[in-house]
Design an enzyme around this catalytic site. Structure first.
Site, PDB file in Angstrom:
ATOM      1  N   CYS A   1       7.572   8.531  11.413  1.00 10.38           N
ATOM      2  CA  CYS A   1       7.037   7.309  10.829  1.00 10.38           C
ATOM      3  C   CYS A   1       8.112   6.854  10.115  1.00 10.38           C
ATOM      4  O   CYS A   1       9.102   7.394   9.534  1.00 10.38           O
ATOM      5  CB  CYS A   1       5.680   7.517   9.865  1.00 10.38           C
ATOM      6  SG  CYS A   1       4.329   8.329  10.615  1.00 10.38           S
TER       7      CYS A   1
ATOM      8  N   ARG B   1      11.014   5.778  15.018  1.00  6.58           N
ATOM      9  CA  ARG B   1      10.618   6.831  14.146  1.00  6.58           C
ATOM     10  C   ARG B   1       9.019   7.026  14.540  1.00  6.58           C
ATOM     11  O   ARG B   1       8.530   8.059  14.047  1.00  6.58           O
ATOM     12  CB  ARG B   1      10.778   6.532  12.891  1.00  6.58           C
ATOM     13  CG  ARG B   1      12.259   6.276  12.270  1.00  6.58           C
ATOM     14  CD  ARG B   1      12.069   5.901  10.941  1.00  6.58           C
ATOM     15  NE  ARG B   1      12.015   7.216  10.190  1.00  6.58           N
ATOM     16  CZ  ARG B   1      12.715   8.184   9.602  1.00  6.58           C
ATOM     17  NH1 ARG B   1      14.080   8.103  10.022  1.00  6.58           N
ATOM     18  NH2 ARG B   1      12.221   9.131   8.769  1.00  6.58           N
TER      19      ARG B   1
ATOM     20  N   TRP C   1       3.757   7.451  13.564  1.00  2.00           N
ATOM     21  CA  TRP C   1       3.741   8.833  14.676  1.00  2.00           C
ATOM     22  C   TRP C   1       2.741   9.702  14.195  1.00  2.00           C
ATOM     23  O   TRP C   1       2.949  10.345  13.076  1.00  2.00           O
ATOM     24  CB  TRP C   1       4.992   9.443  14.617  1.00  2.00           C
ATOM     25  CG  TRP C   1       5.324  10.299  15.930  1.00  2.00           C
ATOM     26  CD1 TRP C   1       5.767  10.250  16.914  1.00  2.00           C
ATOM     27  CD2 TRP C   1       4.892  11.721  15.786  1.00  2.00           C
ATOM     28  NE1 TRP C   1       5.772  11.243  17.985  1.00  2.00           N
ATOM     29  CE2 TRP C   1       5.486  12.203  16.828  1.00  2.00           C
ATOM     30  CE3 TRP C   1       4.697  12.798  14.661  1.00  2.00           C
ATOM     31  CZ2 TRP C   1       5.171  13.664  17.275  1.00  2.00           C
ATOM     32  CZ3 TRP C   1       4.727  14.048  14.994  1.00  2.00           C
ATOM     33  CH2 TRP C   1       4.796  14.503  16.292  1.00  2.00           C
TER      34      TRP C   1
ATOM     35  N   ASN D   1       5.502   8.282   4.866  1.00  2.00           N
ATOM     36  CA  ASN D   1       6.341   9.046   5.807  1.00  2.00           C
ATOM     37  C   ASN D   1       6.215  10.415   5.407  1.00  2.00           C
ATOM     38  O   ASN D   1       6.978  10.869   4.286  1.00  2.00           O
ATOM     39  CB  ASN D   1       7.356   8.417   6.300  1.00  2.00           C
ATOM     40  CG  ASN D   1       8.471   9.528   6.936  1.00  2.00           C
ATOM     41  OD1 ASN D   1       7.827  10.049   7.840  1.00  2.00           O
ATOM     42  ND2 ASN D   1       9.550   9.174   6.918  1.00  2.00           N
ATOM     43  N   GLY D   2       5.522  11.193   6.123  1.00  2.00           N
ATOM     44  CA  GLY D   2       5.602  12.861   5.766  1.00  2.00           C
ATOM     45  C   GLY D   2       4.298  13.514   5.951  1.00  2.00           C
ATOM     46  O   GLY D   2       3.408  13.019   6.894  1.00  2.00           O
TER      47      GLY D   2
ATOM     48  N   GLU E   1      20.490  20.570  28.552  1.00  2.00           N
ATOM     49  CA  GLU E   1      20.428  19.399  28.144  1.00  2.00           C
ATOM     50  C   GLU E   1      20.047  18.628  29.172  1.00  2.00           C
ATOM     51  O   GLU E   1      19.135  17.253  29.189  1.00  2.00           O
ATOM     52  CB  GLU E   1      21.806  19.149  27.337  1.00  2.00           C
ATOM     53  CG  GLU E   1      22.072  17.711  26.976  1.00  2.00           C
ATOM     54  CD  GLU E   1      20.652  17.205  25.936  1.00  2.00           C
ATOM     55  OE1 GLU E   1      20.049  17.909  25.397  1.00  2.00           O
ATOM     56  OE2 GLU E   1      20.669  15.907  25.468  1.00  2.00           O
TER      57      GLU E   1
ATOM     58  N   LYS F   1      16.878  15.864  28.933  1.00  2.00           N
ATOM     59  CA  LYS F   1      16.962  14.434  28.964  1.00  2.00           C
ATOM     60  C   LYS F   1      15.884  13.881  30.127  1.00  2.00           C
ATOM     61  O   LYS F   1      15.229  12.875  29.882  1.00  2.00           O
ATOM     62  CB  LYS F   1      18.297  14.172  29.115  1.00  2.00           C
ATOM     63  CG  LYS F   1      18.770  12.899  28.739  1.00  2.00           C
ATOM     64  CD  LYS F   1      19.312  12.936  27.449  1.00  2.00           C
ATOM     65  CE  LYS F   1      18.379  13.685  26.303  1.00  2.00           C
ATOM     66  NZ  LYS F   1      19.001  14.088  25.085  1.00  2.00           N
TER      67      LYS F   1
ATOM     68  N   GLU G   1      11.919  14.302  29.073  1.00  2.00           N
ATOM     69  CA  GLU G   1      11.562  13.749  28.085  1.00  2.00           C
ATOM     70  C   GLU G   1      11.429  12.240  28.294  1.00  2.00           C
ATOM     71  O   GLU G   1      10.442  11.574  27.484  1.00  2.00           O
ATOM     72  CB  GLU G   1      12.515  13.682  26.842  1.00  2.00           C
ATOM     73  CG  GLU G   1      13.609  13.202  26.806  1.00  2.00           C
ATOM     74  CD  GLU G   1      14.405  13.478  25.462  1.00  2.00           C
ATOM     75  OE1 GLU G   1      13.878  13.401  24.374  1.00  2.00           O
ATOM     76  OE2 GLU G   1      15.700  13.647  25.429  1.00  2.00           O
TER      77      GLU G   1
ATOM     78  N   HIS H   1      15.059  36.270  40.626  1.00  2.00           N
ATOM     79  CA  HIS H   1      14.408  37.297  39.812  1.00  2.00           C
ATOM     80  C   HIS H   1      12.788  36.770  39.447  1.00  2.00           C
ATOM     81  O   HIS H   1      12.221  37.237  38.724  1.00  2.00           O
ATOM     82  CB  HIS H   1      14.827  37.543  38.442  1.00  2.00           C
ATOM     83  CG  HIS H   1      16.333  38.273  38.742  1.00  2.00           C
ATOM     84  ND1 HIS H   1      16.263  39.760  39.387  1.00  2.00           N
ATOM     85  CD2 HIS H   1      17.668  37.871  38.675  1.00  2.00           C
ATOM     86  CE1 HIS H   1      17.524  40.013  39.464  1.00  2.00           C
ATOM     87  NE2 HIS H   1      18.424  38.776  39.324  1.00  2.00           N
TER      88      HIS H   1
ATOM     89  N   LYS I   1      11.809   9.726  16.911  1.00  2.00           N
ATOM     90  CA  LYS I   1      13.368  10.072  16.736  1.00  2.00           C
ATOM     91  C   LYS I   1      13.580  11.279  15.701  1.00  2.00           C
ATOM     92  O   LYS I   1      14.419  12.160  15.678  1.00  2.00           O
ATOM     93  CB  LYS I   1      14.027   8.934  16.125  1.00  2.00           C
ATOM     94  CG  LYS I   1      15.674   9.215  16.295  1.00  2.00           C
ATOM     95  CD  LYS I   1      16.070   9.149  17.599  1.00  2.00           C
ATOM     96  CE  LYS I   1      17.671   9.263  17.828  1.00  2.00           C
ATOM     97  NZ  LYS I   1      18.046   9.731  18.849  1.00  2.00           N
TER      98      LYS I   1
HETATM   99  C1  F6R Z   1      16.191  14.986  22.512  1.00  2.00           C
HETATM  100  C2  F6R Z   1      16.246  14.776  21.043  1.00  2.00           C
HETATM  101  C3  F6R Z   1      15.615  15.957  20.278  1.00  2.00           C
HETATM  102  C4  F6R Z   1      16.562  16.039  19.074  1.00  2.00           C
HETATM  103  C5  F6R Z   1      15.881  17.099  18.232  1.00  2.00           C
HETATM  104  C6  F6R Z   1      16.631  17.361  16.850  1.00  2.00           C
HETATM  105  O1  F6R Z   1      16.764  13.785  23.039  1.00  2.00           O
HETATM  106  O2  F6R Z   1      16.666  13.804  20.615  1.00  2.00           O
HETATM  107  O3  F6R Z   1      15.605  17.039  20.977  1.00  2.00           O
HETATM  108  O4  F6R Z   1      17.656  16.617  19.348  1.00  2.00           O
HETATM  109  O5  F6R Z   1      14.356  16.634  17.687  1.00  2.00           O
HETATM  110  O6  F6R Z   1      16.805  16.216  16.093  1.00  2.00           O
HETATM  111  P1  F6R Z   1      17.982  16.170  15.040  1.00  2.00           P
HETATM  112  O7  F6R Z   1      19.163  16.222  15.832  1.00  2.00           O
HETATM  113  O8  F6R Z   1      17.755  14.835  14.250  1.00  2.00           O
HETATM  114  O9  F6R Z   1      17.844  17.433  14.124  1.00  2.00           O
END
Ligand code: F6R
Length: 610
Positions: free
Chosen positions: A2, A27, A75, A99-100, A483, A487, A490, A506, A605
């Site tokens: 949020c 967010r 969120w 937020n929280g 990764e 990517k 998501e 396996h 995010k």
């Molecule tokens: C994926 C992504 C997430 C963050 C994860 C950790 O693209 O961005 O997987 O890497 O939520 O977030 P941070 O780096 O902010 O601790």
């Protein structure tokens, strides 16, 4: 997650709040709302959906008119996204955004219900609003005392924007765990969950610490501690400019951020290199200290954890120190065997990820030294770590991380060189040689961005109808595949997994059919033959193979269907350039499928909840 904002000044408050919230939509974006003092009354507008839906709604219903108020982009955690669960929420004479997560909200709700409170929503936030209302009745006319009393009762994390009916054009804010800044402009002030929200108005801000309370009114900003005692705080200046928070001509933040990677690497590593050698002294890291660490743990979540996976290979290879990579949410509950003399590295873009923060606190409690690699200045992880290396990626707005990942890798390499030198595993000449290869990475990435855009678009076209796919690789290519796969899934919503290529036979190879594309990463010369054998195994079972390979590798043409070439550098460094085509493939696949690239569904995010 949020995002919250607040404003007190002379401009049209609704417009300022909406505009600030657009910078925080990363967010959370399942509902939005604002509360503004309109003719001395608190007027609320809120709605399920994107901020744009709220704006539309206000066109029909009318927007609150005034110069002070608070806003929120959500969120959902407690209660589904809906109009009624959207913030702001109100108690008696008080309205808030939050937020929280309030961990003891059930107990508090019971307490308030027993006192006659009626709840409209399923949120934990409404409990805080009602609790503030309850304490305000006990402390009439005393908003500060009300907040002081209320936060004593709260367990969990919160950043709150609060307005009291009896105090028009005054905004209060308070935080614990969740981030909050207080922006200071000329005759106006702001609160926000993150700096980009206020950059178009001011660069000067205070960072609120744990349980600090801010009061914003026409006289400016006052900050108090948890007991209501006035504090003097240092005013900080953001070094991010407005452009960093705008798309600058690109259709999405993600592609803009992919293009920013060369400069992000330069800005991150250049100040940490002197006389051709890594120099991390400014981050409180010197050779003497490095020499003493026995084992290393890298703890992080998601993409940041994947950067740690690459870091493990590089550190172990160069410095010959054992490295364990942990997912933060697992680490914190698995009673890790760490102690004094160990180093725990926490990697985080936001510096606010709840599990990573908790893991770091646990590591400290167990006596380990902690090193944070963080992008967001002044974030909780940055402030609490023993040692700190900031990555200078600038604000990353797209939810899918790209430039923050690349700079996390760059820092992992620099750290590994320094550690290897400290441990006597490499000499200064070798350390300089490695450091100078790292300095070449921006130009390699630029080359890919010049040559591979069309090719990766073409590859993405082949993937858009897939329901599921596999990423495979060995060694560093496997670490990178993780990764690449995250990517893609998501933002494209195509199911995908990464697999160590040698492990396929396996079990997982039974999934391979002609409908299951395989993206194979082959950039490691020592492992090329082995990886190519695995590629042939899946090709023989009908898979369409997309090969991401170093440009000088000679691979049988019938082993793959499409190839993306990555400019050659030493094996150890290949994950840095090879990450870029994987990011581009994910990006274009998402675009071609018509998805909201920068704001994928269900994600946010900054994951400040467990
Ligand atoms: C994926 C992504 C997430 C963050 C994860 C950790 O693209 O961005 O997987 O890497 O939520 O977030 P941070 O780096 O902010 O601790």
């Amino acid at each position: 997650m949020c995002g919250i904002v607040g404003y007190v000044g002379y401009r049209d408050c609704s417009e300022v709040l909406v505009s600030a919230l657009t910078k925080l939509e990363y967010r959370g974006y399942d509902s939005a709302g604002i509360a503004v003092f309109d003719n001395n009354e608190i007027k609320v507008a809120k709605s399920k959906g994107r901020l744009a839906d709220l704006v539309e709604k206000m066109k029909t219903d009318g927007k609150p008119e005034g110069v002070a108020g608070i806003g929120h982009t959500r969120w959902a955690t407690h209660g589904e996204p809906s109009d009624v669960n959207s913030h702001p929420h109100s108690g008696a004479k008080v309205t808030i955004v939050h937020n929280g997560i309030i961990e003891n909200y059930k107990e508090l709700k019971k307490f308030l219900t027993d006192k006659g409170a009626k709840f409209l929503s399923d949120t934990d936030t409404e409990v805080v609003a009602k609790l503030l209302g309850y304490y305000y009745k006990l402390n009439p006319g005393k908003p500060l005392d009300t907040i002081v009393e209320t936060i004593k009762e709260l367990e969990g994390s919160f950043a709150l924007g609060v307005v009291f009916q009896d105090f028009p054009d005054v905004v209060y804010a308070v935080r614990r765990e969740s981030p909050l800044i207080v922006g200071v402009g000329k005759n106006e002030s702001f609160i926000a969950s993150d700096v980009p929200a206020i950059l178009q108005y001011t660069k000067d801000y205070y960072l609120l610490e744990h349980d600090e309370i801010a009061k914003l009114d026409c006289n400016g900003v006052e900050i108090f501690d948890e007991h209501g005692k006035k504090l003097e705080k240092e005013l900080l200046t953001a070094d991010w400019d407005m452009d960093a928070a705008e798309k600058g001509g690109y259709p999405h933040f993600m592609i803009k951020e992919i293009h920013e990677q060369p400069s992000s690497i330069k800005t991150t590593i250049t100040p940490r290199i002197s006389n051709g050698l890594p120099d991390l002294k400014e981050c409180s890291i010197d050779l003497e200290k490095l020499r003493k660490f026995k084992q290393i743990f890298i703890v992080a979540c998601g993409t940041a954890m994947h950067a740690g996976m690459v870091g493990k290979y590089v550190i172990e290879k160069l410095a010959r120190v054992s490295v364990t990579v942990d997912i933060a949410s697992e680490f914190r509950y698995r009673e890790p065997l760490i102690s004094k003399g160990d180093l725990v590295i926490i990697i985080s873009q936001s510096g606010e990820t709840a599990d990573s923060l908790a893991a770091m606190r646990l590591a400290k409690k167990l006596g380990a030294s902690t090193l944070a690699i963080v992008n967001a200045k002044g974030s909780s992880i940055a402030r609490e770590a023993d040692m700190l290396i900031y990555t200078h990626a600038g604000p990353e707005i797209a939810v899918a991380s790209t430039k923050a990942y690349i700079v996390q890798l760059a820092v992992m390499y620099l750290f590994a060189f320094d550690l290897a030198l400290a441990k006597g595993m490499i000499d200064e000449a070798e350390c300089k040689r490695l450091t100078s290869i790292l300095q070449d990475m921006p130009s390699l990435i630029e080359t890919i961005l010049e040559t591979e855009l069309e090719n990766t678009q073409y590859v993405s076209n082949q993937l858009i109808t897939a329901e599921s796919l596999l990423y495979i690789g060995r060694g560093l290519d496997y670490a990178l595949s993780m990764e690449g796969s995250l990517k893609l899934k998501e933002i494209s919503y195509i199911h995908s997994e990464s697999y160590a290529a040698g492990e396929l036979k396996h079990g997982t190879i039974s999934l391979i059919t002609k409908d299951m594309p395989v993206i194979a990463v082959a950039t490691q010369s020592a492992l090329l033959d082995k990886t190519v054998s695995n590629i042939k195994e899946v090709k023989a079972r009908g898979a369409k193979v997309i090969l991401i390979a170093r440009d000088d590798f000679n691979v049988d043409e019938d082993a793959y269907d499409y190839i993306v070439r990555v400019p050659k550098t030493e094996d150890l460094f290949m994950p840095i350039p090879a990450a870029v085509p994987l990011q581009l493939i994910a990006y274009y696949t998402s675009v071609l499928r018509g998805n909201d690239v920068d704001k994928p569904r269900n994600l946010a995010k900054s994951v400040t909840v467990e």
